[in-house]
Design an enzyme around this catalytic site. Structure first.
Site, PDB file in Angstrom:
ATOM      1  N   HIS A  55      49.920 -40.230  -0.766  1.00  0.00           N
ATOM      2  CA  HIS A  55      50.324 -38.839  -0.641  1.00  0.00           C
ATOM      3  C   HIS A  55      50.051 -38.374   0.784  1.00  0.00           C
ATOM      4  O   HIS A  55      49.394 -39.075   1.561  1.00  0.00           O
ATOM      5  CB  HIS A  55      49.569 -37.950  -1.648  1.00  0.00           C
ATOM      6  CG  HIS A  55      48.092 -37.893  -1.435  1.00  0.00           C
ATOM      7  ND1 HIS A  55      47.184 -38.543  -2.255  1.00  0.00           N
ATOM      8  CD2 HIS A  55      47.344 -37.271  -0.490  1.00  0.00           C
ATOM      9  CE1 HIS A  55      45.962 -38.318  -1.819  1.00  0.00           C
ATOM     10  NE2 HIS A  55      46.033 -37.545  -0.739  1.00  0.00           N
TER      11      HIS A  55
HETATM   12  P1  TYD Z   1      44.029 -38.228  -6.755  1.00  0.00           P
HETATM   13  O1  TYD Z   1      44.553 -37.233  -5.770  1.00  0.00           O
HETATM   14  O2  TYD Z   1      45.014 -38.907  -7.643  1.00  0.00           O
HETATM   15  O3  TYD Z   1      43.166 -39.330  -5.994  1.00  0.00           O
HETATM   16  P2  TYD Z   1      43.614 -40.382  -4.858  1.00  0.00           P
HETATM   17  O4  TYD Z   1      44.418 -39.628  -3.871  1.00  0.00           O
HETATM   18  O5  TYD Z   1      42.316 -40.907  -4.333  1.00  0.00           O
HETATM   19  O6  TYD Z   1      44.408 -41.466  -5.496  1.00  0.00           O
HETATM   20  O7  TYD Z   1      42.908 -37.506  -7.615  1.00  0.00           O
HETATM   21  C1  TYD Z   1      42.414 -38.039  -8.824  1.00  0.00           C
HETATM   22  C2  TYD Z   1      42.118 -36.879  -9.760  1.00  0.00           C
HETATM   23  O8  TYD Z   1      41.052 -36.078  -9.269  1.00  0.00           O
HETATM   24  C3  TYD Z   1      43.305 -35.976  -9.975  1.00  0.00           C
HETATM   25  O9  TYD Z   1      43.297 -35.578 -11.322  1.00  0.00           O
HETATM   26  C4  TYD Z   1      43.006 -34.787  -9.094  1.00  0.00           C
HETATM   27  C5  TYD Z   1      41.483 -34.730  -9.103  1.00  0.00           C
HETATM   28  N1  TYD Z   1      40.877 -34.205  -7.879  1.00  0.00           N
HETATM   29  C6  TYD Z   1      40.152 -33.031  -7.941  1.00  0.00           C
HETATM   30  O10 TYD Z   1      40.026 -32.391  -9.009  1.00  0.00           O
HETATM   31  N2  TYD Z   1      39.551 -32.560  -6.813  1.00  0.00           N
HETATM   32  C7  TYD Z   1      39.639 -33.222  -5.640  1.00  0.00           C
HETATM   33  O11 TYD Z   1      39.066 -32.768  -4.618  1.00  0.00           O
HETATM   34  C8  TYD Z   1      40.412 -34.440  -5.568  1.00  0.00           C
HETATM   35  C9  TYD Z   1      40.548 -35.195  -4.265  1.00  0.00           C
HETATM   36  C10 TYD Z   1      41.005 -34.893  -6.717  1.00  0.00           C
END
Ligand code: TYD
Length: 140
Positions: A55
């Site tokens: 992303h």
């Molecule tokens: P995600 O963005 O998919 O992680 P990555 O980019 O590392 O693959 O996030 C995983 C989950 O955690 C998703 O449900 C969103 C949540 N999340 C939060 O609640 N707060 C945060 O600060 C972050 C980074 C993720």
């Protein structure tokens, strides 16, 4: 000394305060970082072979540190792609807005800590690569 990777992305050395007991790194928002810290999160226990990230953000600025173990970060500004291995608790990777990132090759012991300048906001995410290219390209 800094190591520029892409515009807005660089490896920055962190000051290690060490003595014969071990090492300590302190990071203060606005002093060691060009932004105030609004959020800290960390990724750990990552399943072997899994990729994360995939992303970009419209506005968010972040500093990522592999405080244990290591992972590989792919960074893409819509023009260039670079890969960097994060495996040094004494170095951080700054990432500005409109950088597509993918994390891979996590070691089993990897703890990737991220300091961010804003609280979590799903509206700030760009999760589709073609949409990212369109948004990143519109500003160039
Ligand atoms: P995600 O963005 O998919 O992680 P990555 O980019 O590392 O693959 O996030 C995983 C989950 O955690 C998703 O449900 C969103 C949540 N999340 C939060 O609640 N707060 C945060 O600060 C972050 C980074 C993720």
């Amino acid at each position: 000394m800094t190591d520029d990777l892409l515009p807005g992305c660089r490896i920055v050395p962190l000051t290690v305060r060490g003595d014969d007991r071990g090492s300590l790194v302190a990071i203060e928002g606005g002093r060691d970082l060009p932004f105030a810290i609004a959020r800290v999160y960390y990724v750990f226990g990552t399943t072997v072979g899994v990729d994360r990230g995939c992303h970009a953000h419209h506005h968010l600025r972040q500093l990522a540190i592999a405080v244990a173990g290591g992972c590989t970060m792919l960074l893409d500004d819509g023009v260039q792609r670079v890969r960097v291995r994060l495996d040094d608790a004494a170095k951080g990777l700054t990432m500005g807005p409109l950088i597509w990132r993918e994390m891979s090759d996590f070691s089993p012991d990897c703890v990737l800590m991220v300091l961010a300048d804003a609280v979590y906001d799903e509206a700030d995410y760009i999760r589709d690569y073609d949409e990212f290219l369109a948004v990143a390209g519109s500003g160039k």
